[in-house]
Design a protein around this motif. Structure first.
Motif, mmCIF file in Angstrom:
data_model
loop_
_atom_site.group_PDB
_atom_site.id
_atom_site.type_symbol
_atom_site.label_atom_id
_atom_site.label_comp_id
_atom_site.label_asym_id
_atom_site.label_seq_id
_atom_site.Cartn_x
_atom_site.Cartn_y
_atom_site.Cartn_z
ATOM 1 N N CYS A 250 14.035 -62.295 -28.633
ATOM 2 C CA CYS A 250 12.787 -63.057 -28.545
ATOM 3 C C CYS A 250 12.529 -63.540 -27.126
ATOM 4 N N SER A 251 13.579 -63.901 -26.415
ATOM 5 C CA SER A 251 13.425 -64.344 -25.025
ATOM 6 C C SER A 251 12.857 -63.228 -24.161
ATOM 7 N N MET A 253 10.975 -60.825 -25.136
ATOM 8 C CA MET A 253 9.590 -60.558 -25.513
ATOM 9 C C MET A 253 8.614 -61.525 -24.860
ATOM 10 N N ASN A 254 9.111 -62.619 -24.341
ATOM 11 C CA ASN A 254 8.244 -63.602 -23.682
ATOM 12 C C ASN A 254 7.939 -63.230 -22.244
ATOM 13 N N SER A 256 6.689 -60.846 -18.940
ATOM 14 C CA SER A 256 5.452 -60.106 -18.650
ATOM 15 C C SER A 256 5.644 -58.599 -18.764
ATOM 16 N N ALA A 258 7.765 -56.835 -21.131
ATOM 17 C CA ALA A 258 8.662 -56.853 -22.284
ATOM 18 C C ALA A 258 9.099 -55.443 -22.673
ATOM 19 N N LEU A 280 8.147 -64.386 -34.535
ATOM 20 C CA LEU A 280 7.503 -64.550 -33.232
ATOM 21 C C LEU A 280 6.098 -63.982 -33.249
ATOM 22 N N LYS A 284 2.580 -66.209 -32.198
ATOM 23 C CA LYS A 284 1.876 -66.030 -30.924
ATOM 24 C C LYS A 284 1.420 -64.588 -30.788
ATOM 25 N N PRO A 287 2.817 -59.490 -26.409
ATOM 26 C CA PRO A 287 2.358 -58.963 -25.126
ATOM 27 C C PRO A 287 1.740 -57.577 -25.253
#
Length: 376
Positions: A250-251, A253-254, A256, A258, A280, A284, A287
């Motif tokens: 998940c980190s 995927m945050n 820019s 990904a 996730l 939100k 990306p």
């Protein structure tokens, strides 16, 4: 007149039957008791035809070995030790290891061997167990798993004169024979499939950087990432912890840039990360660049997911997880058969590479769940 001994019926009302011994079998065939003993214990000194006749006659007469006497006469315990260095909780979630153990038992039991299972919490504890077993003559041989860098176990077992075989490897010192799986070829199958579905930003989640097979998989991933000129590639270590893998996924995927595909060393990490990614996606906007592979085939535009181990977990999730399939039970049987050869005194050395795995393509990489690569 002397005293006479009266033989009474047992509780079932039947007269007790005399136990058939090797002498009875020898008398039946008209050969020596020594020849019969050699035949039933598969020792040299009698012909194959004699062994066959002795075993057939012994079975017909109802003879069975007395293992206590057999151990005293042959110095054998008819027991094989298995000491994986990991917690019992981890073993319960590793379906590969559970099926592997079942395969070991299947082949060993056919030859009259039992398994002494003793999980250890550390490598040092495992080494102490081997020393204790050697001192007490507790086992005839040992099955090793999870070869490490500069692994002290093959040398120690060699010094203790305990026969051993390795599932994995090979042992760089060639002190114990081994059976390994072609992980390099398997990694290439995975990357070729991901490239075919246009995934070029890939992260590989490895288990333990010290384990030999993990190192080989990482080396293959890095080499192939260069060979196929991936847009992005990375390796992350998790110590086989599913929560760690999910959090790291998940980190990433945050960011820019990904990844659009993840490979996990086992199915528990893959399933936990899939669930975390779905949560996730609901919370939100994912990306850009993570479009569906085939229309609505992918829920929530998730990145592609592949597991290096296959089990019912991979088919119980939604989407089902593309995974590397091998037969751990068959692997266990072959490892056990190799050890049986060692215990029988047959010359065995070196490494044998077996079980070419297949890639089962499922929904997590855009497949129907019914596809598989050639050879399955």
């Amino acid at each position: 007149m002397g005293d006479t001994k009266t033989i009474l019926p047992n509780k079932s009302g039947r007269m007790p039957s005399k136990r058939v011994g090797l002498k009875d079998v020898a008398d039946e065939l008209g050969i020596s008791q020594t020849a019969v003993s050699f035949a039933v214990n598969d020792k040299p000194g009698v012909s194959d035809e004699t062994k066959r006749k002795v075993k057939e006659t012994a079975a017909r007469m109802g003879w069975s070995p007395v293992y206590a006497a057999q151990a005293l006469s042959s110095s054998r315990t008819m027991t094989v030790g298995f000491v994986p260095s990991r917690s019992g909780g981890n073993l319960q979630t590793e379906t590969f290891m559970l099926h592997f153990m079942a395969g070991l038992h299947d082949s060993l039991s056919r030859k009259g061997y039992g398994i002494l299972y003793r999980p250890a919490k550390s490598l040092q504890e495992e080494l102490s167990i081997y020393r204790d077993w050697s001192k007490r003559k507790r086992v005839d041989g040992v099955v090793l798993v999870d070869l490490r860098s500069e692994d002290p176990r093959p040398k120690l077992l060699n010094e203790l004169n305990i026969p051993a075989v390795l599932a994995g490897g090979p042992d760089p010192e060639d002190l114990v024979p081994s059976l390994s799986i072609d992980d390099s070829g398997t990694m290439e199958k995975i990357l070729k499939h991901l490239l075919a579905v246009k995934r070029t930003r890939i992260t590989y989640f490895s288990g333990n950087r010290d384990l030999d097979y993990s190192k080989m998989r990482v080396a293959a991933f890095n080499e192939l990432s260069t060979k196929y000129a991936l847009e992005f590639s990375a390796v992350s270590y998790t110590n086989f912890d599913a929560e760690t893998a999910a959090a790291q996924t998940c980190s990433m995927m945050n960011g820019s840039f990904a990844p659009n595909a993840f490979i996990y060393e086992n199915e528990t990490m893959a399933a936990a990360s899939l669930r975390a990614l779905e949560q996730l996606a609901f919370s939100k906007t994912v990306p850009a660049g993570l479009q569906s592979l085939d229309g609505d085939q992918f829920p929530h535009n998730l990145p592609a997911i592949v597991s290096f181990e296959d089990s019912f977990i991979c088919t119980a999730t939604y989407p089902s997880i593309t995974a590397v399939h091998r037969d751990p039970g068959e692997y266990g049987k072959r490892v056990a058969n190799l050890l049986i050869k060692c215990l029988s005194g047959e010359p065995v050395s070196g490494n044998r590479r077996i079980l070419q795995p297949t890639l089962v393509v499922r929904e997590s990489t855009g497949g129907s769940g019914l596809e598989a690569d050639e050879g399955r």
